[in-house]
Design an enzyme around this catalytic site. Structure first.
Site, PDB file in Angstrom:
ATOM      1  N   SER A   1       0.824  -1.217   0.000  1.00 49.49           N
ATOM      2  CA  SER A   1       0.000   0.000   0.000  1.00 49.49           C
ATOM      3  C   SER A   1       0.854   1.262   0.000  1.00 49.49           C
ATOM      4  O   SER A   1       0.344   2.368   0.136  1.00 49.49           O
ATOM      5  CB  SER A   1      -0.910   0.006   1.238  1.00 49.49           C
ATOM      6  OG  SER A   1      -0.124  -0.114   2.406  1.00 49.49           O
TER       7      SER A   1
ATOM      8  N   ASN B   1      -1.521  -2.387  13.318  1.00 48.22           N
ATOM      9  CA  ASN B   1      -2.976  -2.164  13.378  1.00 48.22           C
ATOM     10  C   ASN B   1      -3.320  -0.885  14.130  1.00 48.22           C
ATOM     11  O   ASN B   1      -4.155  -0.083  13.706  1.00 48.22           O
ATOM     12  CB  ASN B   1      -3.666  -3.340  14.072  1.00 48.22           C
ATOM     13  CG  ASN B   1      -3.484  -4.633  13.317  1.00 48.22           C
ATOM     14  OD1 ASN B   1      -2.890  -4.634  12.239  1.00 48.22           O
ATOM     15  ND2 ASN B   1      -3.988  -5.730  13.852  1.00 48.22           N
TER      16      ASN B   1
ATOM     17  N   HIS C   1     -38.221  27.517  -7.076  1.00 48.33           N
ATOM     18  CA  HIS C   1     -38.540  26.694  -8.264  1.00 48.33           C
ATOM     19  C   HIS C   1     -37.899  27.265  -9.538  1.00 48.33           C
ATOM     20  O   HIS C   1     -38.432  27.096 -10.634  1.00 48.33           O
ATOM     21  CB  HIS C   1     -40.049  26.597  -8.494  1.00 48.33           C
ATOM     22  CG  HIS C   1     -40.838  26.292  -7.264  1.00 48.33           C
ATOM     23  ND1 HIS C   1     -41.113  25.017  -6.844  1.00 48.33           N
ATOM     24  CD2 HIS C   1     -41.389  27.131  -6.342  1.00 48.33           C
ATOM     25  CE1 HIS C   1     -41.815  25.063  -5.724  1.00 48.33           C
ATOM     26  NE2 HIS C   1     -41.990  26.337  -5.386  1.00 48.33           N
TER      27      HIS C   1
ATOM     28  N   SER D   1     -15.208  27.290 -26.664  1.00 48.49           N
ATOM     29  CA  SER D   1     -15.576  26.070 -27.377  1.00 48.49           C
ATOM     30  C   SER D   1     -14.639  25.910 -28.557  1.00 48.49           C
ATOM     31  O   SER D   1     -14.230  26.899 -29.182  1.00 48.49           O
ATOM     32  CB  SER D   1     -17.029  26.198 -27.842  1.00 48.49           C
ATOM     33  OG  SER D   1     -17.223  25.411 -28.990  1.00 48.49           O
TER      34      SER D   1
ATOM     35  N   LYS E   1     -18.588  31.260 -27.760  1.00 51.57           N
ATOM     36  CA  LYS E   1     -18.849  30.679 -26.447  1.00 51.57           C
ATOM     37  C   LYS E   1     -17.846  31.067 -25.363  1.00 51.57           C
ATOM     38  O   LYS E   1     -16.659  31.202 -25.618  1.00 51.57           O
ATOM     39  CB  LYS E   1     -18.864  29.150 -26.549  1.00 51.57           C
ATOM     40  CG  LYS E   1     -19.989  28.620 -27.375  1.00 51.57           C
ATOM     41  CD  LYS E   1     -21.266  28.526 -26.600  1.00 51.57           C
ATOM     42  CE  LYS E   1     -21.284  27.223 -25.840  1.00 51.57           C
ATOM     43  NZ  LYS E   1     -22.485  27.094 -25.038  1.00 51.57           N
TER      44      LYS E   1
ATOM     45  N   ASN F   1     -17.622  29.517 -21.560  1.00 59.40           N
ATOM     46  CA  ASN F   1     -18.321  28.525 -20.747  1.00 59.40           C
ATOM     47  C   ASN F   1     -17.883  28.516 -19.283  1.00 59.40           C
ATOM     48  O   ASN F   1     -16.703  28.701 -18.994  1.00 59.40           O
ATOM     49  CB  ASN F   1     -18.085  27.122 -21.326  1.00 59.40           C
ATOM     50  CG  ASN F   1     -18.701  26.970 -22.700  1.00 59.40           C
ATOM     51  OD1 ASN F   1     -19.745  27.555 -22.987  1.00 59.40           O
ATOM     52  ND2 ASN F   1     -18.041  26.220 -23.562  1.00 59.40           N
TER      53      ASN F   1
ATOM     54  N   GLU G   1     -18.998  24.056 -13.422  1.00 61.84           N
ATOM     55  CA  GLU G   1     -19.520  22.720 -13.738  1.00 61.84           C
ATOM     56  C   GLU G   1     -18.620  21.637 -13.152  1.00 61.84           C
ATOM     57  O   GLU G   1     -19.088  20.584 -12.728  1.00 61.84           O
ATOM     58  CB  GLU G   1     -19.641  22.554 -15.251  1.00 61.84           C
ATOM     59  CG  GLU G   1     -20.745  23.432 -15.824  1.00 61.84           C
ATOM     60  CD  GLU G   1     -20.622  23.606 -17.338  1.00 61.84           C
ATOM     61  OE1 GLU G   1     -21.660  23.698 -17.998  1.00 61.84           O
ATOM     62  OE2 GLU G   1     -19.489  23.662 -17.853  1.00 61.84           O
TER      63      GLU G   1
ATOM     64  N   TYR H   1      -9.344  -5.782  13.407  1.00 58.22           N
ATOM     65  CA  TYR H   1      -8.673  -5.325  12.185  1.00 58.22           C
ATOM     66  C   TYR H   1      -8.897  -6.300  11.031  1.00 58.22           C
ATOM     67  O   TYR H   1      -8.862  -7.523  11.201  1.00 58.22           O
ATOM     68  CB  TYR H   1      -7.157  -5.160  12.413  1.00 58.22           C
ATOM     69  CG  TYR H   1      -6.470  -4.678  11.153  1.00 58.22           C
ATOM     70  CD1 TYR H   1      -6.409  -3.328  10.846  1.00 58.22           C
ATOM     71  CD2 TYR H   1      -5.948  -5.578  10.227  1.00 58.22           C
ATOM     72  CE1 TYR H   1      -5.843  -2.890   9.658  1.00 58.22           C
ATOM     73  CE2 TYR H   1      -5.371  -5.154   9.037  1.00 58.22           C
ATOM     74  CZ  TYR H   1      -5.328  -3.800   8.762  1.00 58.22           C
ATOM     75  OH  TYR H   1      -4.778  -3.362   7.583  1.00 58.22           O
TER      76      TYR H   1
ATOM     77  N   GLN I   1      -7.247  -1.319   4.523  1.00 52.98           N
ATOM     78  CA  GLN I   1      -6.185  -0.703   3.739  1.00 52.98           C
ATOM     79  C   GLN I   1      -6.745   0.158   2.592  1.00 52.98           C
ATOM     80  O   GLN I   1      -6.108   1.109   2.165  1.00 52.98           O
ATOM     81  CB  GLN I   1      -5.258  -1.792   3.173  1.00 52.98           C
ATOM     82  CG  GLN I   1      -4.072  -1.246   2.417  1.00 52.98           C
ATOM     83  CD  GLN I   1      -2.959  -2.268   2.334  1.00 52.98           C
ATOM     84  OE1 GLN I   1      -2.314  -2.559   3.328  1.00 52.98           O
ATOM     85  NE2 GLN I   1      -2.745  -2.823   1.164  1.00 52.98           N
TER      86      GLN I   1
ATOM     87  N   LYS J   1      -7.755   4.510   2.846  1.00 57.58           N
ATOM     88  CA  LYS J   1      -6.953   5.703   2.585  1.00 57.58           C
ATOM     89  C   LYS J   1      -7.240   6.314   1.220  1.00 57.58           C
ATOM     90  O   LYS J   1      -7.301   7.533   1.064  1.00 57.58           O
ATOM     91  CB  LYS J   1      -5.465   5.365   2.703  1.00 57.58           C
ATOM     92  CG  LYS J   1      -5.031   5.200   4.132  1.00 57.58           C
ATOM     93  CD  LYS J   1      -3.763   4.422   4.275  1.00 57.58           C
ATOM     94  CE  LYS J   1      -3.976   2.935   4.310  1.00 57.58           C
ATOM     95  NZ  LYS J   1      -4.885   2.407   5.307  1.00 57.58           N
TER      96      LYS J   1
HETATM   97  N1  ARG Z   1      -1.301  -1.152   5.366  1.00 58.15           N
HETATM   98  C1  ARG Z   1      -2.131  -1.560   6.431  1.00 58.15           C
HETATM   99  C2  ARG Z   1      -3.416  -0.729   6.439  1.00 58.15           C
HETATM  100  O1  ARG Z   1      -3.453   0.247   5.801  1.00 58.15           O
HETATM  101  C3  ARG Z   1      -1.414  -1.386   7.733  1.00 58.15           C
HETATM  102  C4  ARG Z   1      -1.796  -2.333   8.796  1.00 58.15           C
HETATM  103  C5  ARG Z   1      -1.384  -3.704   8.467  1.00 58.15           C
HETATM  104  N2  ARG Z   1      -1.699  -4.602   9.490  1.00 58.15           N
HETATM  105  C6  ARG Z   1      -1.753  -5.932   9.260  1.00 58.15           C
HETATM  106  N3  ARG Z   1      -1.985  -6.663  10.278  1.00 58.15           N
HETATM  107  N4  ARG Z   1      -1.648  -6.421   8.078  1.00 58.15           N
HETATM  108  O2  ARG Z   1      -4.395  -1.055   7.055  1.00 58.15           O
END
Ligand code: ARG
Length: 461
Positions: free
Chosen positions: A22, A110, A156, A277, A283, A285, A290, A317, A322, A325
């Site tokens: 990640s 975690n 309206h 445009s 135009k 715009n 928008e 957990y 993951q 984010k």
């Molecule tokens: N990259 C993980 C997350 O965003 C971090 C925690 C990982 N913990 C685990 N037990 N695999 O949640």
């Protein structure tokens, strides 16, 4: 090598590794991870895992890593670390050797990710709060300048009653104020630290979690580890706040798209924020507006995605987290950018006051005043409403404004109407009569503006 390699005899499948990593998203937590790691290292001295000297070296090195790499994302991204936590740990070990291997004593990723996310949300909230205040200020400036600018008010999308541009600005200041307060409300959850929760059931080391919380700038620590490592309510909260605020910004956009349309046309957007445009040379715009309206959908998407992600997850957990984010970052980035863009828009609009006043005069928006006039002369409102409606039909038939009708025509519909009716039908009178708190009269608008100015200056000081 991964953090957890000891139990494994085979290396990870390349595709699994890529799927599992990640870092390309959570590298944005570098500052927060380092802040919480420094706090953790201080706690490790309390339980004699680190000496003061060792802690100082770890702290110095972590700060060095932050300064060295926070602006050089490519170095982070080209590493094969699983996530930002393991990247930082590897960097620490590379730099100071075996001492770096002590930092994870008693700590789980975690709790760490939950902590980092809260720290990130707190930082982002501060930036957004400042932007909301800045935006309120620009609306306030415009509002002070445009107290005499009459524009049509709509219900309206039909002309309803005249208002002023200043009054319209105040409406958006109030929406932004609720957006601001919503962030402050959710701050009470962001301010509870999960660190010290261990992987699920608390840490086996006798640490002072309250002290740890204060070291990171939280006001207190959470109450139950099982909940703490799997709580992502605060992401739902902040994305809800973002969604509501984006709804306000999209309504702002829609108002201006309408006001600047060829048909209504009492607001002109500067060339610097409009686009043309490729085919139609004439135009100009309102793409910028928008896009705000359109980007709102992405923020709602983030909110829905996080709700769906969390729904039905067992305690505690789960790796599903993951994915949180991606939605959090995307939703809040868009929100922040749109606040900036609305600020630019407010600095780049031009009001055609003549046209706005003419439109306010049209649409028989003083018909309610006529009904109220009749009520004052002793007629019940329901009857007065009916008579006023009939007079509107007559005016439409004659292709005139109500106030252009001759007195004898008025009298045909109601004999008690006198010459003084003309005074009460003027736009100015329509505005001035709304002299209740929150009304559109000059006095009330001025009161609101002074009240808001006071509120904002308290915030800025
Ligand atoms: N990259 C993980 C997350 O965003 C971090 C925690 C990982 N913990 C685990 N037990 N695999 O949640």
């Amino acid at each position: 090598m991964s953090l957890w390699g000891g139990r494994f005899t085979k290396v990870s499948h390349v595709k699994f590794k890529k799927f599992n990593n990640s870092l390309n998203i959570d590298y944005r937590l570098i500052k927060d991870d380092i802040k919480s790691s420094i706090a953790w290292s201080k706690i490790l001295t309390d339980i004699k895992i680190l000496t003061d000297k060792e802690q100082k070296l770890i702290e110095k090195t972590l700060n060095w890593i932050l300064n060295q790499y926070s602006n050089d994302i490519n170095v982070i991204l080209t590493s094969d670390a699983e996530d930002i936590h393991s990247w930082i740990e590897t960097m620490l070990i590379n730099k100071i050797g075996d001492l770096g291997k002590k930092i994870y004593t008693g700590r789980s990723r975690n709790e760490q990710i939950a902590t980092n996310l809260k720290l990130w949300c707190k930082r982002k909230s501060k930036i957004i709060l400042e932007k909301i205040i800045k935006l309120q200020c620009i609306f306030l400036n415009q509002a002070y300048l445009q107290q005499d600018t009459i524009i049509p008010g709509y219900t309206h999308l039909q002309q309803a009653q005249p208002i002023t541009f200043s009054y319209w600005c105040i409406a958006y200041i109030e929406m932004l104020e609720r957006d601001r307060l919503r962030i402050l409300d959710l701050m009470k959850y962001l301010n509870l630290s999960p660190l010290g929760s261990g992987a699920i059931a608390g840490t086996s080391w006798n640490i002072d979690r309250k002290k740890l919380a204060l070291l990171m700038g939280f006001s207190d620590c959470t109450n139950n580890a099982l909940d703490s490592v799997s709580d992502r309510d605060f992401i739902v909260d902040i994305l809800s706040a973002a969604s509501i605020s984006m709804m306000h910004l999209s309504r702002f956009s829609e108002d201006l798209i309408f006001y600047s349309s060829g048909e209504v046309n009492f607001i002109e957007l500067s060339d610097s924020i409009t686009s043309g445009s490729s085919l139609m040379p004439q135009k100009k715009n309102p793409d910028i507006l928008e896009l705000i309206r359109g980007k709102c959908s992405g923020v709602y998407g983030s909110l829905c995605s996080i709700l769906i992600l969390l729904k039905g997850l067992p305690l505690s957990y789960n790796k599903d987290f993951q994915e949180d984010k991606k939605y959090l970052f995307q939703g809040l980035d868009v929100w922040e950018e749109c606040l900036d863009i609305v600020y630019i828009v407010m600095n780049n609009i031009h009001l055609n006051k003549k046209r706005a006043k003419k439109l306010a005069q049209e649409g028989y928006s003083n018909a309610t005043e006529l009904a109220d006039y009749l009520v004052k002369k002793g007629i019940s409102f329901r009857d007065a409403h009916h008579i006023s409606g009939n007079i509107v039909v007559e005016a439409i038939r004659q292709n005139k404004y109500i106030e252009e009708l001759d007195l004898f025509i008025f009298k045909k519909y109601c004999s008690i109407i006198e010459k003084d009716v003309y005074q009460c039908l003027t736009l100015e009178s329509c505005l001035e009569k709304k002299d209740v708190i929150g009304g559109v009269s000059k006095r009330q608008v001025k009161n609101s503006l002074d009240f808001i100015r006071e509120r904002l200056s308290r915030l800025k000081s």
